[in-house]
Scaffold this motif. Structure first.
Motif, PDB file in Angstrom:
ATOM      1  N   ASP A   1       0.828  -1.209   0.000  1.00 38.17           N
ATOM      2  CA  ASP A   1       0.000   0.000   0.000  1.00 38.17           C
ATOM      3  C   ASP A   1       0.863   1.261   0.000  1.00 38.17           C
ATOM      4  N   VAL A   2       1.948   1.216   0.757  1.00 38.94           N
ATOM      5  CA  VAL A   2       2.837   2.383   0.788  1.00 38.94           C
ATOM      6  C   VAL A   2       3.403   2.633  -0.614  1.00 38.94           C
ATOM      7  N   ARG A   3       3.773   1.570  -1.299  1.00 43.03           N
ATOM      8  CA  ARG A   3       4.287   1.758  -2.671  1.00 43.03           C
ATOM      9  C   ARG A   3       3.199   2.323  -3.581  1.00 43.03           C
TER      10      ARG A   3
ATOM     11  N   PRO B   1      10.166  14.993  -4.978  1.00 42.11           N
ATOM     12  CA  PRO B   1      11.470  14.385  -4.616  1.00 42.11           C
ATOM     13  C   PRO B   1      11.426  13.687  -3.260  1.00 42.11           C
ATOM     14  N   LEU B   2      10.731  12.546  -3.223  1.00 42.96           N
ATOM     15  CA  LEU B   2      10.513  11.872  -1.947  1.00 42.96           C
ATOM     16  C   LEU B   2      11.817  11.468  -1.265  1.00 42.96           C
ATOM     17  N   MET B   3      12.751  10.997  -2.063  1.00 46.15           N
ATOM     18  CA  MET B   3      13.999  10.525  -1.444  1.00 46.15           C
ATOM     19  C   MET B   3      14.744  11.679  -0.775  1.00 46.15           C
ATOM     20  N   ARG B   4      14.736  12.838  -1.435  1.00 52.12           N
ATOM     21  CA  ARG B   4      15.407  14.007  -0.834  1.00 52.12           C
ATOM     22  C   ARG B   4      14.704  14.417   0.451  1.00 52.12           C
TER      23      ARG B   4
ATOM     24  N   ASP C   1      16.766   1.631  -2.563  1.00 46.32           N
ATOM     25  CA  ASP C   1      16.429   3.025  -2.267  1.00 46.32           C
ATOM     26  C   ASP C   1      16.581   3.350  -0.785  1.00 46.32           C
ATOM     27  N   ASN C   2      16.457   2.339   0.075  1.00 42.09           N
ATOM     28  CA  ASN C   2      16.709   2.596   1.483  1.00 42.09           C
ATOM     29  C   ASN C   2      18.147   3.087   1.667  1.00 42.09           C
ATOM     30  N   GLY C   3      19.071   2.429   0.996  1.00 43.10           N
ATOM     31  CA  GLY C   3      20.462   2.880   1.000  1.00 43.10           C
ATOM     32  C   GLY C   3      20.579   4.274   0.400  1.00 43.10           C
ATOM     33  N   GLY C   4      19.775   4.554  -0.622  1.00 48.43           N
ATOM     34  CA  GLY C   4      19.771   5.889  -1.248  1.00 48.43           C
ATOM     35  C   GLY C   4      19.369   6.965  -0.245  1.00 48.43           C
TER      36      GLY C   4
ATOM     37  N   ILE D   1      11.402  -1.184   3.048  1.00 51.10           N
ATOM     38  CA  ILE D   1      10.220  -1.972   2.686  1.00 51.10           C
ATOM     39  C   ILE D   1      10.521  -3.000   1.593  1.00 51.10           C
ATOM     40  N   GLY D   2      11.723  -2.965   1.048  1.00 47.32           N
ATOM     41  CA  GLY D   2      12.104  -3.962   0.043  1.00 47.32           C
ATOM     42  C   GLY D   2      12.690  -5.226   0.656  1.00 47.32           C
ATOM     43  N   LEU D   3      12.703  -5.331   1.974  1.00 46.84           N
ATOM     44  CA  LEU D   3      13.259  -6.537   2.622  1.00 46.84           C
ATOM     45  C   LEU D   3      12.476  -7.769   2.198  1.00 46.84           C
ATOM     46  N   ASP D   4      13.241  -8.817   1.908  1.00 47.41           N
ATOM     47  CA  ASP D   4      12.624 -10.078   1.523  1.00 47.41           C
ATOM     48  C   ASP D   4      13.147 -11.158   2.475  1.00 47.41           C
ATOM     49  N   GLY D   5      12.349 -11.584   3.428  1.00 48.49           N
ATOM     50  CA  GLY D   5      12.784 -12.601   4.402  1.00 48.49           C
ATOM     51  C   GLY D   5      13.774 -12.039   5.406  1.00 48.49           C
ATOM     52  N   ALA D   6      14.412 -12.919   6.147  1.00 46.81           N
ATOM     53  CA  ALA D   6      15.391 -12.483   7.140  1.00 46.81           C
ATOM     54  C   ALA D   6      16.628 -11.950   6.420  1.00 46.81           C
ATOM     55  N   LEU D   7      17.344 -11.036   7.056  1.00 49.29           N
ATOM     56  CA  LEU D   7      18.554 -10.461   6.433  1.00 49.29           C
ATOM     57  C   LEU D   7      19.578 -11.546   6.179  1.00 49.29           C
ATOM     58  N   ARG D   8      20.124 -11.546   4.969  1.00 47.77           N
ATOM     59  CA  ARG D   8      21.126 -12.541   4.610  1.00 47.77           C
ATOM     60  C   ARG D   8      22.441 -11.861   4.245  1.00 47.77           C
ATOM     61  N   GLY D   9      23.441 -12.693   4.050  1.00 51.31           N
ATOM     62  CA  GLY D   9      24.717 -12.230   3.505  1.00 51.31           C
ATOM     63  C   GLY D   9      25.407 -11.216   4.402  1.00 51.31           C
ATOM     64  N   ILE D  10      26.093 -10.271   3.754  1.00 51.04           N
ATOM     65  CA  ILE D  10      26.883  -9.304   4.520  1.00 51.04           C
ATOM     66  C   ILE D  10      25.981  -8.460   5.423  1.00 51.04           C
ATOM     67  N   ALA D  11      24.823  -8.077   4.897  1.00 53.74           N
ATOM     68  CA  ALA D  11      23.895  -7.279   5.718  1.00 53.74           C
ATOM     69  C   ALA D  11      23.512  -8.051   6.980  1.00 53.74           C
ATOM     70  N   GLY D  12      23.252  -9.348   6.821  1.00 57.25           N
ATOM     71  CA  GLY D  12      22.888 -10.181   7.965  1.00 57.25           C
ATOM     72  C   GLY D  12      24.031 -10.267   8.963  1.00 57.25           C
TER      73      GLY D  12
ATOM     74  N   VAL E   1      16.670   3.924   9.141  1.00 53.31           N
ATOM     75  CA  VAL E   1      16.050   4.619   8.020  1.00 53.31           C
ATOM     76  C   VAL E   1      14.835   3.795   7.560  1.00 53.31           C
ATOM     77  N   ASP E   2      13.676   4.358   7.696  1.00 52.17           N
ATOM     78  CA  ASP E   2      12.376   3.753   7.392  1.00 52.17           C
ATOM     79  C   ASP E   2      11.998   2.645   8.382  1.00 52.17           C
ATOM     80  N   ALA E   3      12.906   1.718   8.642  1.00 57.82           N
ATOM     81  CA  ALA E   3      12.665   0.655   9.629  1.00 57.82           C
ATOM     82  C   ALA E   3      14.025   0.044   9.964  1.00 57.82           C
TER      83      ALA E   3
HETATM   84  N1  LIG Z   1       7.889   4.270  -0.209  1.00 57.97           N
HETATM   85  C1  LIG Z   1       8.236   5.537  -0.200  1.00 57.97           C
HETATM   86  O1  LIG Z   1       7.380   6.387  -0.103  1.00 57.97           O
HETATM   87  C2  LIG Z   1       9.621   5.934  -0.307  1.00 57.97           C
HETATM   88  C3  LIG Z   1      10.598   4.984  -0.158  1.00 57.97           C
HETATM   89  N2  LIG Z   1      11.865   5.333  -0.034  1.00 57.97           N
HETATM   90  C4  LIG Z   1      12.826   4.366   0.434  1.00 57.97           C
HETATM   91  O2  LIG Z   1      12.893   3.259  -0.407  1.00 57.97           O
HETATM   92  C5  LIG Z   1      12.854   2.082   0.377  1.00 57.97           C
HETATM   93  C6  LIG Z   1      12.436   0.956  -0.483  1.00 57.97           C
HETATM   94  O3  LIG Z   1      13.437   0.822  -1.467  1.00 57.97           O
HETATM   95  P1  LIG Z   1      13.640  -0.457  -2.344  1.00 57.97           P
HETATM   96  O4  LIG Z   1      12.375  -0.848  -2.931  1.00 57.97           O
HETATM   97  O5  LIG Z   1      14.750  -0.166  -3.251  1.00 57.97           O
HETATM   98  O6  LIG Z   1      14.007  -1.589  -1.316  1.00 57.97           O
HETATM   99  P2  LIG Z   1      15.033  -1.567  -0.094  1.00 57.97           P
HETATM  100  O7  LIG Z   1      16.108  -0.609  -0.285  1.00 57.97           O
HETATM  101  O8  LIG Z   1      14.219  -1.478   1.136  1.00 57.97           O
HETATM  102  O9  LIG Z   1      15.582  -3.037  -0.150  1.00 57.97           O
HETATM  103  C7  LIG Z   1      16.120  -3.554  -1.323  1.00 57.97           C
HETATM  104  C8  LIG Z   1      17.540  -3.949  -1.086  1.00 57.97           C
HETATM  105  O10 LIG Z   1      17.614  -4.826  -0.003  1.00 57.97           O
HETATM  106  C9  LIG Z   1      18.224  -6.034  -0.381  1.00 57.97           C
HETATM  107  N3  LIG Z   1      17.557  -7.100   0.353  1.00 57.97           N
HETATM  108  C10 LIG Z   1      16.249  -7.433   0.305  1.00 57.97           C
HETATM  109  N4  LIG Z   1      16.005  -8.473   1.118  1.00 57.97           N
HETATM  110  C11 LIG Z   1      17.178  -8.790   1.704  1.00 57.97           C
HETATM  111  C12 LIG Z   1      17.571  -9.769   2.644  1.00 57.97           C
HETATM  112  N5  LIG Z   1      16.705 -10.640   3.146  1.00 57.97           N
HETATM  113  N6  LIG Z   1      18.860  -9.829   3.036  1.00 57.97           N
HETATM  114  C13 LIG Z   1      19.749  -8.951   2.546  1.00 57.97           C
HETATM  115  N7  LIG Z   1      19.442  -7.998   1.633  1.00 57.97           N
HETATM  116  C14 LIG Z   1      18.164  -7.917   1.225  1.00 57.97           C
HETATM  117  C15 LIG Z   1      18.026  -6.125  -1.870  1.00 57.97           C
HETATM  118  O11 LIG Z   1      18.997  -6.913  -2.427  1.00 57.97           O
HETATM  119  C16 LIG Z   1      18.137  -4.670  -2.266  1.00 57.97           C
HETATM  120  O12 LIG Z   1      19.460  -4.311  -2.342  1.00 57.97           O
HETATM  121  C17 LIG Z   1      11.963   2.451   1.528  1.00 57.97           C
HETATM  122  O13 LIG Z   1      12.084   1.612   2.616  1.00 57.97           O
HETATM  123  C18 LIG Z   1      12.444   3.849   1.801  1.00 57.97           C
HETATM  124  O14 LIG Z   1      13.584   3.829   2.632  1.00 57.97           O
HETATM  125  C19 LIG Z   1      12.294   6.724  -0.020  1.00 57.97           C
HETATM  126  O15 LIG Z   1      13.363   6.876  -0.841  1.00 57.97           O
HETATM  127  C20 LIG Z   1      11.274   7.728  -0.316  1.00 57.97           C
HETATM  128  C21 LIG Z   1       9.924   7.325  -0.602  1.00 57.97           C
END
Ligand SMILES: NC(=O)C1=CN([C@@H]2O[C@H](COP(=O)(O)OP(=O)(O)OC[C@H]3O[C@@H](n4cnc5c(N)ncnc54)[C@H](O)[C@@H]3O)[C@@H](O)[C@H]2O)[C@@H](O)CC1
Ligand SMILES: [K+]
Length: 607
Positions: A26-28, A40-43, A77-80, A165-176, A209-211
């Motif tokens: 829904d947020v997306r 410019p949401l990211m900014r 984008d979270n990293g962004g 919000i792009g997290l898929d499952g538990a954190l893996r790899g270097i991030a984990g 950042v975000d969560a």
């Molecule tokens: N929804 C919104 O309104 C906005 C979202 N923005 C940001 O964008 C984020 C979402 O960005 P993305 O869709 O690019 O996704 P994320 O940046 O949240 O996550 C994707 C990254 O996480 C890695 N990843 C996913 N699951 C993993 C796991 N289990 N273990 C290790 N790595 C994993 C992926 O390989 C990818 O690199 C939001 O959380 C927020 O921070 C903001 O830039 C502004 C606006």
């Protein structure tokens, strides 16, 4: 809505933003139209994150120029967001190192960060970050990882922008690995309950950042590593993780950046009970009321072994705005109830809601049927009328009054019941109930994924489930009109149960941690029973009434313990509200003090 003033609309919007959480999908969907028109949401996200980080350092008496900041940056984008925020902090004098945990970094944000003088440490040998040598040996990768962990550990602030919000499952790899080394792995956050506005204040401070990366965004589950945050800056709307236990305990203080999403066009997945909801659910006495019209609560609670539970549940029910209570139990418990509540009527009679099981011993497999507690036998008989099966008439079940099934009565619950049956287990009791229905789950599983298991219990039994905890989770059916809203909305969910839209999910997080004390559950059962008894609207949502019971219970505990600490604190909206003054921690309490504070909790909510 047309006659609302602008101020009222703003206030309503803020109220929704602070008490409603939307799924990642829904947020997306809400973000899409804004991105399409070039907002410019990211900014905006990054600027807010930088400000909140600078304020946090300021609170700890540290100037930005003296601060070492470690940014954990993922490739999405979270990293962004994190890199743009870090660029602002670096421009303002902080010394910032971005630790790239993925193979790439957000292009524009990376450029801005480098221009601002930020440093980068790449951990993945297969990474493709401009200007950063890759292809290093496994040995060097290990060295780099250790160096990154040390750097983060000794920094003043860790900005966690690995995943959102792009997290898929538990954190893996270097991030984990980073999260497990700097935070915890698969366990509930072990933190002291601090009053409103306070943080533990130890370096490194953690800004998520975000969560916090790794917590279950839509279901609040903890299934792997994550770094508990002091502050979470979240964007657009709350995600369920900010409200649901145990993930919400990992978020620390939450600041929400309002992007102007069309929140009215989407149905929240989780809602937190507020004082406003609570006061609406209380039936005010009518001019022509009799004691019967105000509602009668019947209690089959307490036993020879636990007579105190009879007193606590009866007392709580009696002061929770009903006309009368009826009590049924063994002689000793009856005497004690009458001593505490001379107004109570002993024995059978018409009631508008039941409360059963508090202080009644659970099934003892070693004792035979004859020796079973007599309260259990009476409760079993009553509950059989709620059974939805081939042997019973379903019309009878649907017409029975609402009933709260607590503690020792939980194992007497028929296989399937209508939703006016409200079960009030804690994690261990919910696990036992599910095991009894053939599922493989223990108390720890329920603590780590409470929403998942509460939904399972609701689906399996049909009952409204109130799962007790520092944040209580309530799952039930949606009210009729609510269902129409969801059906006509654009909400599209996957088959993940955390994102099912046909259940009503609420949290009540008003209680201070002092409430975790013997007898508190008995008080809650009595309160929920009386809130159900006083409802005269046929179409009420039992989940909402039960949730308000938990909220009022928490509020009474806050009054009794003089505490400003609570399980769930609604977020601060970035730029619109100033931080609340530091609250009081309060003091220990007995459950009887909670019951005594109930009338005052009603008074405050209604005034
Ligand atoms: N929804 C919104 O309104 C906005 C979202 N923005 C940001 O964008 C984020 C979402 O960005 P993305 O869709 O690019 O996704 P994320 O940046 O949240 O996550 C994707 C990254 O996480 C890695 N990843 C996913 N699951 C993993 C796991 N289990 N273990 C290790 N790595 C994993 C992926 O390989 C990818 O690199 C939001 O959380 C927020 O921070 C903001 O830039 C502004 C606006
Ligand atoms: K994050």
């Amino acid at each position: 809505m047309a006659d609302q003033t602008v101020e009222q609309k703003d206030e309503n919007r803020l109220h929704i933003l602070r008490h409603a959480a939307f799924t990642a999908a829904d947020v997306r969907a809400m973000e899409r139209p804004l991105l399409e028109t070039g907002v410019p949401l990211m900014r905006m996200a990054a600027t807010a994150t930088a400000h909140v980080t600078a304020d946090l350092l300021d609170e700890e008496g540290m100037a930005l120029e003296d601060a070492n900041i470690a940014l954990l940056a993922g490739s999405g984008d979270n990293g962004g967001d994190g890199l743009f925020a870090a660029a602002i902090l670096a421009q303002n004098g902080a010394s910032v190192t971005a630790i790239a945990v993925g193979r790439s970094l957000h292009g524009d944000a990376f450029d801005a960060f480098i221009r601002a003088g930020g440093k980068v440490l790449v951990l993945d040998p297969a990474s493709e970050v401009p200007g950063c040598a890759a292809g290093f040996s496994a040995g060097e990768a290990g060295e780099r990882l250790r160096a990154a962990i040390e750097l983060a550990r000794h920094s003043h602030v860790i900005i966690d922008a690995m995943t959102g919000i792009g997290l898929d499952g538990a954190l893996r790899g270097i991030a984990g690995t980073m999260a497990a080394s700097l935070g915890v792995d698969g366990t509930v956050p072990d933190r002291t309950a601090l009053p409103d506005g306070d943080t533990a204040g130890e370096f490194p401070l953690v800004v998520a950042v975000d969560a916090p990366s790794g917590i279950g965004i839509d279901d609040g589950a903890i299934t792997g590593p994550y770094i508990p945050a002091d502050v979470t800056v979240t964007f657009g709307a709350l995600k369920p993780a900010a409200m649901l236990p145990p993930a919400s305990y990992a978020c620390g203080r939450v600041t929400l950046v309002d992007f102007g999403f069309d929140i009215d066009g989407h149905t929240p997945f989780v809602e937190a009970v507020s004082g406003d909801n609570a006061s609406e659910t209380i039936r005010l006495p009518h001019l022509a009321d009799t004691k019967y019209a105000r509602g009668v609560t019947g209690l089959i609670t307490g036993s020879d072994r636990y007579p105190g539970a009879a007193v606590l549940s009866a007392k709580a029910a009696a002061v929770s705005n009903v006309g009368m209570i009826r009590y049924m139990g063994p002689q000793r418990a009856r005497d004690m109830v009458l001593d505490a509540v001379p107004e109570a009527v002993m024995g059978k009679g018409r009631v508008q809601a039941w409360v059963v099981g508090s202080g009644v011993p659970a099934d003892d497999p070693d004792s035979d049927e004859e020796q079973a507690d007599p309260q259990r036998q009476i409760i079993a008989k009553l509950l059989s009328h709620y059974a939805l099966d081939d042997e019973h008439d379903p019309d009878i079940a649907y017409e029975m009054p609402p009933i709260v099934v607590d503690a020792g009565a939980l194992d007497l619950l028929p296989d399937e019941v209508p939703s006016q049956v409200v079960i009030t287990p804690h994690a261990g009791e919910l696990a036992s109930l599910l095991v009894g229905r053939g599922l493989d789950v223990d108390s720890r599983d329920v603590q780590l994924e409470p929403l998942h298991w509460a939904i399972r219990a609701h689906e399996l039994t049909g009952a409204t489930v109130l799962l007790k905890g520092a944040i209580t989770v309530i799952v039930g059916e949606r009210a009729e009109d609510d269902v129409d809203d969801v059906d006509s909305g654009a909400t599209v969910h996957g088959d993940d149960d955390a994102a099912t839209s046909d259940v009503r999910v609420l949290v009540a997080g008003r209680a201070p941690a002092w409430l975790g004390t013997a007898g508190a559950g008995d008080v809650l059962a009595g309160m929920v029973g009386s809130l159900l008894a006083q409802q005269d609207d046929e179409d009420i949502s039992y989940a909402d009434v039960a949730a308000v019971g938990a909220y009022l219970h928490g509020y009474a505990a806050a009054i009794a313990s003089e505490s400003d600490q609570r399980g769930f604190n609604p977020p601060t909206i970035y730029g619109t509200t100033t931080a609340a003054p530091l609250g009081k921690l309060g003091h220990p309490i007995l459950a009887s003090a909670v019951a005594d504070a109930i009338p005052e909790a009603f008074r405050r909510l209604l005034s």
